[in-house]
Design a protein around this motif. Structure first.
Motif, mmCIF file in Angstrom:
data_model
loop_
_atom_site.group_PDB
_atom_site.id
_atom_site.type_symbol
_atom_site.label_atom_id
_atom_site.label_comp_id
_atom_site.label_asym_id
_atom_site.label_seq_id
_atom_site.Cartn_x
_atom_site.Cartn_y
_atom_site.Cartn_z
ATOM 1 N N ASN A 634 0.800 -1.222 0.000
ATOM 2 C CA ASN A 634 0.000 0.000 0.000
ATOM 3 C C ASN A 634 0.832 1.271 0.000
ATOM 4 O O ASN A 634 0.335 2.340 0.314
ATOM 5 C CB ASN A 634 -0.933 0.017 1.216
ATOM 6 C CG ASN A 634 -0.163 0.045 2.534
ATOM 7 O OD1 ASN A 634 1.046 -0.154 2.552
ATOM 8 N ND2 ASN A 634 -0.869 0.284 3.635
ATOM 9 N N ASN A 635 2.112 1.139 -0.302
ATOM 10 C CA ASN A 635 2.981 2.309 -0.238
ATOM 11 C C ASN A 635 3.890 2.316 -1.454
ATOM 12 O O ASN A 635 4.791 1.493 -1.568
ATOM 13 C CB ASN A 635 3.812 2.283 1.058
ATOM 14 C CG ASN A 635 4.770 3.452 1.137
ATOM 15 O OD1 ASN A 635 4.534 4.498 0.554
ATOM 16 N ND2 ASN A 635 5.862 3.265 1.873
ATOM 17 N N ASP A 636 3.640 3.233 -2.356
ATOM 18 C CA ASP A 636 4.425 3.295 -3.586
ATOM 19 C C ASP A 636 5.850 3.774 -3.348
ATOM 20 O O ASP A 636 6.714 3.620 -4.212
ATOM 21 C CB ASP A 636 3.754 4.223 -4.599
ATOM 22 C CG ASP A 636 2.417 3.673 -5.075
ATOM 23 O OD1 ASP A 636 2.207 2.457 -4.939
ATOM 24 O OD2 ASP A 636 1.586 4.468 -5.544
ATOM 25 N N ASP A 637 6.112 4.362 -2.183
ATOM 26 C CA ASP A 637 7.415 4.964 -1.926
ATOM 27 C C ASP A 637 8.431 4.004 -1.338
ATOM 28 O O ASP A 637 9.589 4.355 -1.171
ATOM 29 C CB ASP A 637 7.257 6.165 -0.977
ATOM 30 C CG ASP A 637 6.395 7.256 -1.581
ATOM 31 O OD1 ASP A 637 6.480 7.436 -2.802
ATOM 32 O OD2 ASP A 637 5.642 7.893 -0.833
ATOM 33 N N GLY A 638 8.013 2.809 -0.948
ATOM 34 C CA GLY A 638 8.979 1.906 -0.329
ATOM 35 C C GLY A 638 8.292 0.811 0.436
ATOM 36 O O GLY A 638 7.562 -0.008 -0.128
ATOM 37 N N ALA A 639 8.506 0.772 1.747
ATOM 38 C CA ALA A 639 8.006 -0.318 2.573
ATOM 39 C C ALA A 639 6.486 -0.287 2.668
ATOM 40 O O ALA A 639 5.895 0.756 2.955
ATOM 41 C CB ALA A 639 8.607 -0.223 3.976
ATOM 42 N N PRO A 640 5.821 -1.441 2.479
ATOM 43 C CA PRO A 640 4.393 -1.499 2.782
ATOM 44 C C PRO A 640 4.159 -1.126 4.241
ATOM 45 O O PRO A 640 4.964 -1.481 5.113
ATOM 46 C CB PRO A 640 4.036 -2.961 2.505
ATOM 47 C CG PRO A 640 5.089 -3.437 1.562
ATOM 48 C CD PRO A 640 6.334 -2.701 1.939
ATOM 49 N N GLN A 641 3.075 -0.423 4.493
ATOM 50 C CA GLN A 641 2.788 0.091 5.830
ATOM 51 C C GLN A 641 1.594 -0.656 6.418
ATOM 52 O O GLN A 641 0.478 -0.569 5.909
ATOM 53 C CB GLN A 641 2.490 1.587 5.765
ATOM 54 C CG GLN A 641 3.620 2.419 5.189
ATOM 55 C CD GLN A 641 4.834 2.441 6.096
ATOM 56 O OE1 GLN A 641 4.730 2.777 7.291
ATOM 57 N NE2 GLN A 641 5.987 2.096 5.549
ATOM 58 N N GLN A 642 1.836 -1.401 7.490
ATOM 59 C CA GLN A 642 0.750 -2.125 8.149
ATOM 60 C C GLN A 642 0.516 -1.499 9.521
ATOM 61 O O GLN A 642 1.311 -1.663 10.447
ATOM 62 C CB GLN A 642 1.095 -3.608 8.286
ATOM 63 C CG GLN A 642 -0.084 -4.452 8.753
ATOM 64 C CD GLN A 642 0.157 -5.912 8.546
ATOM 65 O OE1 GLN A 642 1.061 -6.493 9.145
ATOM 66 N NE2 GLN A 642 -0.634 -6.553 7.701
ATOM 67 N N ASP A 643 -0.568 -0.749 9.612
ATOM 68 C CA ASP A 643 -0.882 -0.024 10.840
ATOM 69 C C ASP A 643 -1.726 -0.890 11.760
ATOM 70 O O ASP A 643 -2.781 -1.383 11.376
ATOM 71 C CB ASP A 643 -1.633 1.269 10.518
ATOM 72 C CG ASP A 643 -0.803 2.207 9.652
ATOM 73 O OD1 ASP A 643 0.404 2.296 9.886
ATOM 74 O OD2 ASP A 643 -1.379 2.831 8.734
ATOM 75 N N PHE A 644 -1.267 -1.040 12.976
ATOM 76 C CA PHE A 644 -1.980 -1.858 13.955
ATOM 77 C C PHE A 644 -3.010 -0.976 14.675
ATOM 78 O O PHE A 644 -2.999 -0.835 15.902
ATOM 79 C CB PHE A 644 -0.983 -2.474 14.942
ATOM 80 C CG PHE A 644 -0.120 -3.564 14.354
ATOM 81 C CD1 PHE A 644 0.416 -3.467 13.069
ATOM 82 C CD2 PHE A 644 0.173 -4.693 15.084
ATOM 83 C CE1 PHE A 644 1.209 -4.462 12.524
ATOM 84 C CE2 PHE A 644 0.972 -5.708 14.566
ATOM 85 C CZ PHE A 644 1.486 -5.590 13.274
ATOM 86 N N ASP A 645 -3.938 -0.417 13.892
ATOM 87 C CA ASP A 645 -4.878 0.553 14.434
ATOM 88 C C ASP A 645 -5.873 -0.055 15.409
ATOM 89 O O ASP A 645 -6.503 0.680 16.186
ATOM 90 C CB ASP A 645 -5.648 1.228 13.288
ATOM 91 C CG ASP A 645 -4.773 2.144 12.456
ATOM 92 O OD1 ASP A 645 -3.870 2.769 13.028
ATOM 93 O OD2 ASP A 645 -4.989 2.228 11.237
ATOM 94 N N GLU A 646 -6.052 -1.360 15.365
ATOM 95 C CA GLU A 646 -6.988 -1.997 16.286
ATOM 96 C C GLU A 646 -6.452 -2.042 17.706
ATOM 97 O O GLU A 646 -7.177 -2.388 18.641
ATOM 98 C CB GLU A 646 -7.307 -3.412 15.806
ATOM 99 C CG GLU A 646 -6.192 -4.421 15.986
ATOM 100 C CD GLU A 646 -5.046 -4.285 14.988
ATOM 101 O OE1 GLU A 646 -3.978 -4.898 15.209
ATOM 102 O OE2 GLU A 646 -5.210 -3.556 13.984
ATOM 103 N N GLY A 647 -5.177 -1.675 17.883
ATOM 104 C CA GLY A 647 -4.597 -1.669 19.218
ATOM 105 C C GLY A 647 -4.561 -3.064 19.810
ATOM 106 O O GLY A 647 -4.144 -4.032 19.168
ATOM 107 N N VAL A 648 -5.030 -3.192 21.038
ATOM 108 C CA VAL A 648 -4.993 -4.475 21.739
ATOM 109 C C VAL A 648 -6.179 -5.366 21.379
ATOM 110 O O VAL A 648 -6.294 -6.484 21.874
ATOM 111 C CB VAL A 648 -4.965 -4.274 23.267
ATOM 112 C CG1 VAL A 648 -3.739 -3.489 23.681
ATOM 113 C CG2 VAL A 648 -6.231 -3.594 23.767
ATOM 114 N N PHE A 649 -7.041 -4.898 20.494
ATOM 115 C CA PHE A 649 -8.287 -5.611 20.213
ATOM 116 C C PHE A 649 -8.108 -6.584 19.042
ATOM 117 O O PHE A 649 -8.486 -6.307 17.903
ATOM 118 C CB PHE A 649 -9.411 -4.616 19.931
ATOM 119 C CG PHE A 649 -9.801 -3.819 21.132
ATOM 120 C CD1 PHE A 649 -10.703 -4.318 22.057
ATOM 121 C CD2 PHE A 649 -9.236 -2.573 21.365
ATOM 122 C CE1 PHE A 649 -11.051 -3.586 23.185
ATOM 123 C CE2 PHE A 649 -9.580 -1.830 22.487
ATOM 124 C CZ PHE A 649 -10.484 -2.342 23.410
#
Length: 884
Positions: A634-649
């Motif tokens: 999901n990132n054309d500039d380099g490393a794919p970015q995986q956001d752990f937005d769910e936190g502890v859930f």
């Protein structure tokens, strides 16, 4: 070989934010997922320097420290470098080998897979997976499994066993390597880690807790692996500070507290800094806050830099070469030169050597080691000692049988880790008149159980996943073989159709009178370097493989007594068929190892009354889990970015928050008897108030005989003269020239360390201790383990047969951002007789009742009302009470 990139190749954030407030800013930030990400939006990890040095007074490490000090004090710089650097992929007998110190009688250390047995050897056992072991909810079995694996490893000459696994934790149910670990619950995983580590190390082998941290999927874990996309950098797991502490770091804390000797950093990045050169992860969290005293090794080819990785806290480079079979290393001669020119401080190389040798002496009385008696690279008796070079032809496999009676333990764990998900009367079997066994998963691989490298196929019954976390089977008891043997003993008619696709023959068989149909199905996964049926390590979906769902639906439409057995690496979707009245029982048998069929027969016939508990949630749909594998970058500039937005859930915490119905909840499992829960009691203890740690470390010590540090003109660092013979592509610590410019291929050579190293990287003076750290106590502030409450409850067997029961203690922390409940304790109460009452007891520590405060940078017991629950699963909580 010339030294390469000795002073440069930092590849690490040199952002100057170093204050506590700025730590909180960057680590505490969450980001939303976007298909395209600009560079300025990317999460990042703050620098933390210098790299902490060992504590000579650390609890349970003093004796090992003293022995290591005595040994390292005798070493030259070259010998220290040799300890820290692998000799190269396939350059010696194990998957990883360090250099040796022949002058003092220490052979190179053998580091070897895997977390369920010895990879690529013979006459060793194939144990149940960590996930299946977790399903026992049995600390004793976890320890015994670790001890048996450690004994087998030691018997082969292995010194560091690469396991157990807490990363992946299990954020996403389709992730390929979840089965190597234990559970998406951090407490269950933490107990599994601690008990396994104690067992391995009590057997005389250093355990390795891996993979630190956030390595939660196989897709994009390395830029060099082909997933159909051209990525230039490995995936970044973007994890905020609270989530890091309360979820992903939690089991590593238990590992450190258990005395683990080594930790493996992961392929992936954390907040856009590679794990093996992430100074915040290695220096700040692991070595400073947790007080880890052992050594950090890189995953194989996970090192991306030389000097910057050293000052960021990496202690051992594995397998030594930058890329397999190149003979080129970030360390080796480069590390020698970097210490000589001052870009790696002397204390740091000494601390690397100290950590390696202290971990070694923690489990081994002296430096005298048995030789390695196997070769990972060939099963033949004779072959090259140095496989890559084809050099040193000799006997390399001695075929030493290390199995002892471990098959009994394997059978016990696999049976006690089998989860009875559903039973409407189909089980236990009692000399049935006619058994019809159906499915590929019941039978053997026609080419043999070890015919696919690292188990990289899905032919026949599934007893382990694929990848580096595997072992060769000494034999594999299939369900078909074990059930047929039992049927013959009982006088039962028995037939099997060992394919998923012979529907006409299957219908003819199972529709006959008196048939008990047992359908075997599976779902496999593994490590990303191997693809199986289009699955690139991670599963493509959560359905059963080989048309298994249709097989179950067909058989159950033809037979009113259908039993389903699932071998899988995690949950599968049962929604379309689990509630059929013709399906009288469903069992999850996980990945049971070599005694697969025998252990299953034990449960099916009631010789073992099932008490396994599912270590994950069975959701109704794939989407119901809330998070999934990232299959496209999901990132054309380099490393794919995986956001752990769910936190502890994750897992049950997410299902509870969303109030989502589940098929089978976390901790669920049935028995052939029934248990009643009663008499919940709470005892409050008068613990001392929590005291934040204060004070400073000692200055960094240095050890060794070499007086020539800083002087690169000495011939003592050159390759030895004849008769020394260099092995092709073997990694050595020696320089090839007394001229540092000639010895280095780094175009930036000549810069001072201050010109390119982050601020503080060279400091060796006293350093302040973190308030959440433990002075001389690995694992964090000792006040976190003060017992605040003891919880007891009575468990009574109300049925007519003896059985085990697994009471589980959950806590509601009460805050608006907290999960509804979190697991905080459990026990497996063994062999409770009919009418017998047994007491369940669990202790709640300050840690169990605390939340991480990103501003304070410490654990805090909040003021919200806290409630304890004791029950049979996360959603069957029979007893509850508010904590006083």
């Amino acid at each position: 070989m010339r030294a390469l990139y000795a002073a440069g190749w930092l590849l690490i954030s040199t952002v100057s934010m170093t204050t506590a407030n700025r730590h909180r800013q960057v680590i505490g930030r969450n980001h939303l997922n976007h298909h395209h990400r600009s560079q300025r939006e990317l999460a990042y990890s703050p620098p933390s320097y210098p790299s902490p040095w060992m504590d000579p007074k650390a609890a349970e490490w003093q004796n090992a420290y003293a022995k290591a000090k005595a040994f390292v004090s005798k070493l030259t710089l070259l010998e220290k470098v040799n300890l820290t650097t692998g000799v190269g992929w396939a350059s010696e007998q194990c998957v990883g080998n360090t250099g040796s110190v022949p002058r003092l009688g220490l052979r190179g250390l053998c580091l070897h897979d895997s977390p369920l047995g010895i990879r690529g050897s013979d006459y060793n056992s194939a144990f149940p997976s960590g996930q299946t072991t977790a399903a026992t909810f049995d600390r004793i079995l976890m320890y015994r499994r670790g001890y048996a694996m450690g004994k087998e490893a030691k018997g082969k000459g292995i010194n560091v066993l690469l396991g157990p696994v807490a990363g992946p934790l299990g954020r996403m149910p389709a992730a390929g390597r979840n089965w190597e670990g234990f559970s998406p619950d951090p407490v269950l995983t933490g107990v599994g880690m601690a008990e396994t580590i104690k067992g391995i190390q009590d057997a005389g082998v250093v355990a390795c807790a891996k993979h630190l941290i956030g390595n939660e999927q196989e897709h994009f874990r390395q830029a060099g692996e082909d997933y159909g996309f051209n990525i230039t950098e490995a995936l970044s797991s973007n994890i905020d500070d609270k989530t890091m502490h309360e979820l992903y770091l939690w089991p590593f804390v238990d590992a450190v507290r258990a005395g683990v000797g080594s930790v493996m950093c992961a392929y992936t990045q954390v907040n856009n800094s590679y794990s093996c050169q992430n100074s915040y992860l290695l220096n700040y969290l692991l070595k400073n806050e947790l007080g880890f005293q052992g050594f950090v090794m890189s995953d194989w080819q996970a090192q991306h830099a030389g000097v910057s990785a050293a000052v960021a806290g990496l202690d051992m480079s594995m397998p030594g070469d930058t890329t397999f079979n190149t003979g080129v290393s970030f360390w080796g001669a480069n590390l020698t030169l970097a210490v000589l020119n001052g870009t790696v401080p002397r204390y740091r190389i000494d601390d690397m050597a100290m950590r390696i040798m202290a971990a070694f002496f923690k489990v081994h009385p002296d430096i005298h080691l048995d030789p390695v008696n196997f070769s990972f690279w060939t099963r033949q008796t004779y072959g090259p000692l140095h496989w890559r070079a084809g050099d040193g032809y000799q006997q390399v496999n001695f075929h030493v049988d290390v199995r002892e009676d471990h098959h009994l333990l394997i059978r016990e764990i696999a049976a006690k880790g089998t989860v009875l998900l559903k039973n409407t009367g189909g089980l236990p079997l009692k000399k049935p008149k006619f058994i019809a066994v159906i499915g590929d998963d019941a039978g053997p691989n026609p080419n043999g159980p070890n015919s696919c490298d690292d188990r990289g196929c899905n032919n026949g019954t599934l007893a382990m996943g694929w990848g580096s976390g595997t072992a060769n089977f000494p034999y594999l008891i299939t369900p078909d073989a074990a059930l047929q043997a039992r049927a013959l003993r009982d006088g039962t008619r028995y037939e099997s159709v060992l394919t998923n696709y012979a529907l006409e023959k299957t219908e003819t068989l199972v529709s006959q009178a008196n048939a008990t149909a047992i359908v075997f199905v599976n779902a496999n996964s593994g490590e990303g370097y191997t693809r199986v049926d289009g699955n690139m390590g991670d599963r493509k979906n959560l359905t059963l493989w080989g048309n298994g769902d249709d097989l179950i639906k067909n058989v159950s439409s033809w037979c009113s007594n259908t039993i389903v057995v699932i071998h899988s690496t995690g949950p599968v979707l049962l929604t379309d068929w689990y509630n059929s009245p013709n399906i009288t029982a469903i069992l999850w048998a996980g990945l049971p190892g070599q005694e697969s069929g025998n252990s299953l027969v034990d449960v099916l016939y009631g010789d073992v009354n099932p008490a396994g508990r599912t270590p994950f949630t069975w959701g109704a749909t794939r989407e119901s889990y809330g998070v999934d594998v990232m299959y496209k970058p999901n990132n054309d500039d380099g490393a794919p970015q995986q956001d752990f937005d769910e936190g502890v859930f994750i897992d049950y915490r997410y299902f509870d928050r969303e109030d989502t119905p589940v098929i089978y909840e976390f901790g669920h499992g049935l028995s052939y008897t029934t248990f009643n829960y009663s008499n919940l009691k709470i005892e409050k203890h008068n613990a001392e108030p929590y005291k934040p740690t204060t004070g400073k470390t000692t200055p960094a010590p240095t050890f060794g005989q070499d007086d020539a540090y800083g002087y690169t003109g000495s011939e003592k660092y050159l390759f030895p003269p004849s008769p020394f013979r260099r092995i092709t592509d073997y990694i050595y610590p020696y320089l090839n020239s007394t001229d540092p410019h000639e010895a280095s291929l780094d175009p930036h050579y000549g810069q001072t360390a201050e010109q390119f190293l982050p601020p503080g990287a060279l400091r060796a003076d006293e350093q302040p201790l973190l308030r959440a750290s433990g002075q001389h106590q690995p694992g964090g502030n000792p006040g976190l383990w003060d017992v605040l409450y003891t919880i007891t409850a009575d468990i009574t067997n109300m049925g007519s047969v003896t059985g085990d029961e697994v009471p589980q203690l959950y806590v509601s922390l009460g805050g608006p951002q907290d999960p509804k409940v979190v697991l905080r304790g459990f026990d497996r109460l063994r062999e409770i007789g009919p009418g017998e009452t047994r007491q369940f007891m669990a202790r709640l520590t300050r840690r169990d009742l605390s939340n991480w405060d990103p501003v304070l940078q410490d654990w805090v017991v909040g003021g919200h009302k806290k409630t304890v629950f004791v029950g049979k699963s996360s959603r069957k909580l029979e007893l509850s009470a508010e904590l006083p």
